[in-house]
Design a protein around this motif. Structure first.
Motif, PDB file in Angstrom:
ATOM      1  N   ASP A   1       0.945  -0.995  -0.126  1.00  0.00           N
ATOM      2  CA  ASP A   1       0.090  -0.174  -0.448  1.00  0.00           C
ATOM      3  C   ASP A   1       1.047   1.120   0.534  1.00  0.00           C
TER       4      ASP A   1
ATOM      5  N   ARG B   1       0.995  -3.698  -7.611  1.00  0.00           N
ATOM      6  CA  ARG B   1       1.269  -4.088  -6.504  1.00  0.00           C
ATOM      7  C   ARG B   1      -0.153  -4.844  -5.258  1.00  0.00           C
ATOM      8  N   LEU B   2      -0.158  -4.914  -6.596  1.00  0.00           N
ATOM      9  CA  LEU B   2      -1.397  -6.683  -6.125  1.00  0.00           C
ATOM     10  C   LEU B   2      -0.789  -7.710  -6.307  1.00  0.00           C
ATOM     11  N   ARG B   3       0.322  -7.612  -6.845  1.00  0.00           N
ATOM     12  CA  ARG B   3       1.269  -8.441  -6.760  1.00  0.00           C
ATOM     13  C   ARG B   3       2.031  -9.107  -5.669  1.00  0.00           C
TER      14      ARG B   3
ATOM     15  N   LEU C   1      -6.647  -3.613  -0.716  1.00  0.00           N
ATOM     16  CA  LEU C   1      -5.806  -4.123  -1.799  1.00  0.00           C
ATOM     17  C   LEU C   1      -5.838  -5.688  -2.722  1.00  0.00           C
ATOM     18  N   THR C   2      -5.579  -6.563  -0.611  1.00  0.00           N
ATOM     19  CA  THR C   2      -5.750  -8.166  -1.383  1.00  0.00           C
ATOM     20  C   THR C   2      -6.728  -8.907  -0.945  1.00  0.00           C
TER      21      THR C   2
ATOM     22  N   GLU D   1      -1.007  -0.736 -11.146  1.00  0.00           N
ATOM     23  CA  GLU D   1      -1.452  -1.406  -9.810  1.00  0.00           C
ATOM     24  C   GLU D   1      -1.810  -2.787  -9.884  1.00  0.00           C
TER      25      GLU D   1
END
Length: 445
Positions: free
Chosen positions: A70, A315-317, A105-106, A312
């Motif tokens: 984040d 960031r997600l990975r 985010l996850t 993005e």
């Protein structure tokens, strides 16, 4: 980033337990304080006196989470900026680490590590870290320097060495580096990384200052305790560093088991000798003997080699990977593929021990009430019970767990713990709140 870094000199980590000794210690040019442990409107008298004498004070953050998937929290950045201004600091420092994972985010539970964990040395992590550092730089009134951390575990699939990773970070953002030579030693023992190779790859012209600290080895694992004397291998790495660049500042860290002033002064003398030994080896061909601007860095404080913001998906990975690792460490879920399970168990125990120690500091009444039973009870409590909202919340949750479980032991201990919990659970809650239900249950017991 400023074109030239502040020349700091010899420093020591300021802690309340050694405040009087630090004030009387000869040869101290500057001190470093844990940013989260000082209140800008109510600075400790000792720090105020040191500042009045011209001693520089640098705030050192531990909870920002620049390596989190984040973006940095605006409130935490504002608090760090406020401390920098209150202390008149020439710079602020933080860590290249992640400290929390999960959340929106996850789409997974929010998890707190309670300590610093290493980021993977991947392109995804580097892109996220660079943007997070830029966000922090824009929010702070003074330059930022970031510290390499000690690690018990290695990420599978690293794409860069530590030196390459830090070089890329400094080159893309213009951020200064705080190099902890004790952490280089830790990573040598725990991850087989050569400190000399790391120093050779680092952009030492970006050096802000150096940390030196002690630790101990157990069963082939080095623990960066900050509670033991500085060992010879760490001093040797400091000498190697000083043979390559003149450190703008060198600071001794000590967080627990504080020795007397005489021993601290001897450690500072050993550190000074190690730096002088390195200076004697330093040749005129050194790339940047006195620090300075990064290659290609603008002199007006801007960042070097701007990069587009990370996507993005990156960031997600990263967020998914960090959440899986942290869940295994603090919530008892299976270890992610590719990690050394034995070493993860060591890291999990270290995080639990850290939680126990910090809770004992923020809520000293708990070990007083529970006596020798405090630590084993707290360590048992941490199994599959992640932190929910910081150490003070953790202390309340622990007490509640004992009171609603089998109890803390004898009746006197239970009554004392019940009073402590009720006194610190805040103002009278609404009748339907969970706190009210728990409070009524405790009162009935």
């Amino acid at each position: 980033m400023a074109g030239q870094v502040a020349r700091l000199g010899t420093g020591i980590g300021w802690r309340p337990e050694i405040a009087d000794a630090v004030e009387e210690m000869p040869g101290i040019d500057w001190v470093e304080v844990v940013a989260e442990n000082v209140c800008p409107g109510h600075l400790p008298d000792s720090l105020t006196r040191l500042r009045e004498r011209g001693v520089t004070v640098v705030p050192h953050g531990v909870s920002l989470g620049l390596g989190d998937a984040d973006r940095p929290d605006g409130g935490r950045l504002a608090a760090l900026a406020e401390r920098a201004e209150a202390l008149g600091a020439p710079l602020v420092t933080e860590h290249i680490a992640f400290v929390r994972a999960g959340g929106a985010l996850t789409a997974s539970p929010r998890l707190e590590a309670g300590h610093l964990l290493p980021v993977p040395r991947t392109r995804d992590a580097l892109a996220v870290l660079c943007e997070n550092v830029r966000i922090a730089q824009e929010s702070l009134p003074v330059p930022l320097a970031v510290e390499n951390i000690a690690a018990l575990i290695s990420w599978p699939g690293d794409e860069m060495t530590e030196g390459q990773f830090l070089y890329e970070l400094a080159d893309r953002t213009g951020v200064r580096l705080l190099i902890d030579v004790a952490n280089l030693h830790t990573n040598h023992v725990n991850r087989g990384e050569d400190p000399a190779k790391a120093l050779a790859e680092l952009p030492l012209e970006a050096l802000a200052y150096v940390h030196v600290a002690g630790g101990f080895e157990r069963d082939g694992v080095w623990h960066d305790s900050h509670a033991h004397p500085v060992p010879r291998p760490v001093l040797d790495i400091l000498t190697d560093l000083a043979s390559r660049v003149r450190p703008p500042g060198v600071l001794l860290e000590r967080d627990e088991d504080f020795p007397g002033p005489g021993e601290l002064e001897r450690e500072l003398a050993d550190i000074g000798e190690a730096v002088r030994a390195g200076a004697g080896l330093r040749g005129t061909a050194s790339a940047a003997p006195d620090g300075g601007a990064l290659p290609g860095a603008p002199e007006d404080g801007g960042a070097a080699s701007p990069e587009p913001p990370p996507t993005e998906p990156a960031r997600l990975r990263l967020g998914l990977a960090q959440a899986a690792l942290l869940s295994a460490l603090v919530a008892g879920t299976p270890a992610p593929e590719g990690f050394d399970r034995a070493r993860l168990a060591v890291q999990a125990r270290a995080l639990a021990a850290k939680r126990a120690s910090v809770v004992a500091k923020v809520a000293p009444e708990l070990p007083e009430i529970l006596g020798s039973a405090y630590r084993p009870a707290f360590l048992a409590y941490t199994h599959a019970r992640p932190m929910r909202g910081g150490y003070r919340r953790d202390a309340l949750d622990f007490a509640e767990h004992l009171l609603l479980g089998t109890g803390p032991g004898d009746g006197r201990t239970e009554r004392a713990l019940r009073r402590w919990w009720l006194d610190r659970s805040g103002p009278a809650p609404r009748r339907r709140s969970r706190l009210a239900r728990v409070g009524r249950a405790l009162i009935r017991r």
